[in-house]
Design an enzyme around this catalytic site. Structure first.
Site, mmCIF file in Angstrom:
data_model
loop_
_atom_site.group_PDB
_atom_site.id
_atom_site.type_symbol
_atom_site.label_atom_id
_atom_site.label_comp_id
_atom_site.label_asym_id
_atom_site.label_seq_id
_atom_site.Cartn_x
_atom_site.Cartn_y
_atom_site.Cartn_z
ATOM 1 N N THR A 79 0.754 -1.436 0.016
ATOM 2 C CA THR A 79 -0.148 -0.002 -0.158
ATOM 3 C C THR A 79 0.689 1.261 0.074
ATOM 4 O O THR A 79 0.476 2.252 -0.449
ATOM 5 C CB THR A 79 -0.874 0.092 1.377
ATOM 6 O OG1 THR A 79 -1.885 -1.181 1.088
ATOM 7 C CG2 THR A 79 -1.755 1.156 1.294
ATOM 8 N N SER A 125 1.048 -7.511 -1.261
ATOM 9 C CA SER A 125 1.765 -8.423 -0.691
ATOM 10 C C SER A 125 0.809 -9.904 -0.233
ATOM 11 O O SER A 125 1.380 -10.867 0.189
ATOM 12 C CB SER A 125 2.047 -8.047 0.798
ATOM 13 O OG SER A 125 1.205 -8.084 1.623
ATOM 14 N N THR A 161 1.173 -4.763 4.312
ATOM 15 C CA THR A 161 1.171 -5.246 5.750
ATOM 16 C C THR A 161 0.202 -6.745 5.508
ATOM 17 O O THR A 161 0.713 -7.434 6.729
ATOM 18 C CB THR A 161 0.041 -4.249 6.486
ATOM 19 O OG1 THR A 161 -1.075 -4.215 5.592
ATOM 20 C CG2 THR A 161 0.871 -2.821 6.442
ATOM 21 N N ASP A 162 -0.343 -7.040 4.598
ATOM 22 C CA ASP A 162 -1.211 -8.191 5.027
ATOM 23 C C ASP A 162 -0.143 -9.478 5.133
ATOM 24 O O ASP A 162 -0.776 -10.388 5.874
ATOM 25 C CB ASP A 162 -1.934 -8.383 3.551
ATOM 26 C CG ASP A 162 -3.132 -7.622 3.285
ATOM 27 O OD1 ASP A 162 -3.542 -6.943 4.373
ATOM 28 O OD2 ASP A 162 -3.780 -7.513 2.404
HETATM 29 N N1 ASP Z 1 -3.050 -5.446 0.534
HETATM 30 C C1 ASP Z 1 -2.170 -4.394 0.876
HETATM 31 C C2 ASP Z 1 -0.718 -5.538 0.877
HETATM 32 O O1 ASP Z 1 -0.652 -6.381 1.656
HETATM 33 C C3 ASP Z 1 -2.166 -4.037 2.428
HETATM 34 C C4 ASP Z 1 -1.006 -2.984 2.676
HETATM 35 O O2 ASP Z 1 -0.028 -2.873 2.264
HETATM 36 O O3 ASP Z 1 -1.297 -2.352 3.917
HETATM 37 O O4 ASP Z 1 0.011 -5.383 0.069
#
Ligand code: ASP
Length: 325
Positions: free
Chosen positions: A15, A62, A93-94
């Site tokens: 993100t 991710s 973050t995922d």
């Molecule tokens: N879907 C995103 C990822 O994991 C969520 C994030 O980065 O906060 O790439």
């Protein structure tokens, strides 16, 4: 005057570099150049903390990460280890906690900081948490500490203990069954049990390679051992994690499943569905029976760490999974 420190950024998308598409969903920019320029614009003065270079690993959400991306990160760290004071991995973050667990396991002798960070809000947005997280990741990456960490919001969490606990809070990660390794307030405070930076010169060893074919099953009331029968017959499945109740409790009737899995040499690790749950499988008869029938107790590790340990162990120490957990 002390020499300026050097940081290597390993770019994995997330993100932090995402843009809003016409339909309102978030995705990484198609062009890598745009993605990297978004990252650099998050804070153009990063080089006042440390000189830095960026290496590409993956430009992905991710959610799409695979163990081969973990291997790429490991090779980059190994190849560049002597040339940098620390490493920052920008990552979605995922699955950040899985990557952090994988690196914690597969690097031996790490004597510098490897810091994962990202953001909950795209870096281009004025309200984004990206700037603060990235700046703090750089600050931690040049400290005299060593290990794999997630730096996010006000927390510094040991990579092998982190779990994503909120899909939207800026304080997105928690440390599972272990206190945070440090805190970011006006100053950065590191706990005194955190390992210090190793004396130079020192070497690291990496052990890449993770088995992807594991199966994670969550118990729910009414589930029956027959539901898992297909796993015993599928030779592609190499290991199982069961998210059991409470302290690692499993309904009566699963004993034969555990016994058959043992016979097939199929490790079955039992963890707790509770986010901060430690297994104590001897406590209740429903846990003890599973343990006596061949289940492997997950103890206090997070789901992320258990999955990665299983994936890594199956590739490198298939006969010693139990002692690895
Ligand atoms: N879907 C995103 C990822 O994991 C969520 C994030 O980065 O906060 O790439």
């Amino acid at each position: 005057m002390e020499d300026k420190k050097k940081v290597l950024v390993l770019f994995c998308g997330g993100t932090i570099v995402m843009e809003e598409k016409q339909n309102g969903s978030l995705a990484v920019p198609e062009s890598l150049d745009s993605a990297i320029s978004i990252l650099k614009n998050v804070e153009p003065r990063l080089d006042s903390i440390a000189d830095y270079d960026i290496e590409f690993i993956a430009n992905i959400d991710s959610t799409n990460i695979t163990p081969s991306d973990w291997d790429k990160i490991l090779y980059q760290i190994k190849e560049n280890y002597q040339n940098y004071d620390g490493f920052v991995i920008t990552h979605g973050t995922d699955t950040m906690a899985y990557t952090a667990s994988a690196l914690s396991l597969a690097i031996k002798g790490l004597g510098k900081p490897v810091v994962l960070t990202g953001s909950q809000i795209p870096g281009e947005k004025i309200e984004s948490d990206a700037r603060r997280n990235l700046v703090n990741a750089f600050r931690v990456a040049i400290m005299d500490i060593s290990g794999v960490f997630i730096v996010f919001d006000e927390r510094i969490i040991l990579g092998s203990r982190a779990s994503k606990a909120s899909e939207s809070k800026l304080d997105a990660f928690q440390s599972i069954n272990c206190e945070d390794a440090g805190e970011i307030s006006i100053e950065i405070k590191i706990k005194d049990w955190v390992k210090t930076r190793a004396q130079e010169p020192h070497k690291i060893e990496i052990r890449p390679g993770f088995e992807s074919n594991i199966f994670v099953y969550t118990l729910s009331p009414g589930c029956a051992p027959q539901d898992l029968e297909f796993l015993l017959n599928n030779q592609e499945i190499k290991g199982i994690v069961i998210r059991a109740y409470g302290t690692g409790n499993i309904p009566y009737g699963f004993e034969t499943f555990f016994r058959k899995a043992r016979e097939r040499n199929l490790p079955v690790i039992v963890t707790s569905q509770c986010l901060h749950g430690k297994t104590l499988m001897h406590l209740y008869e429903v846990g003890r029976k599973a343990l006596q029938s061949g289940a492997i107790e997950g103890h206090e590790e997070s789901l992320e760490t258990l999955c990665v340990k299983l994936m890594w162990g199956l590739r490198h120490f298939p006969d010693q999974i139990e002692s690895l957990i």
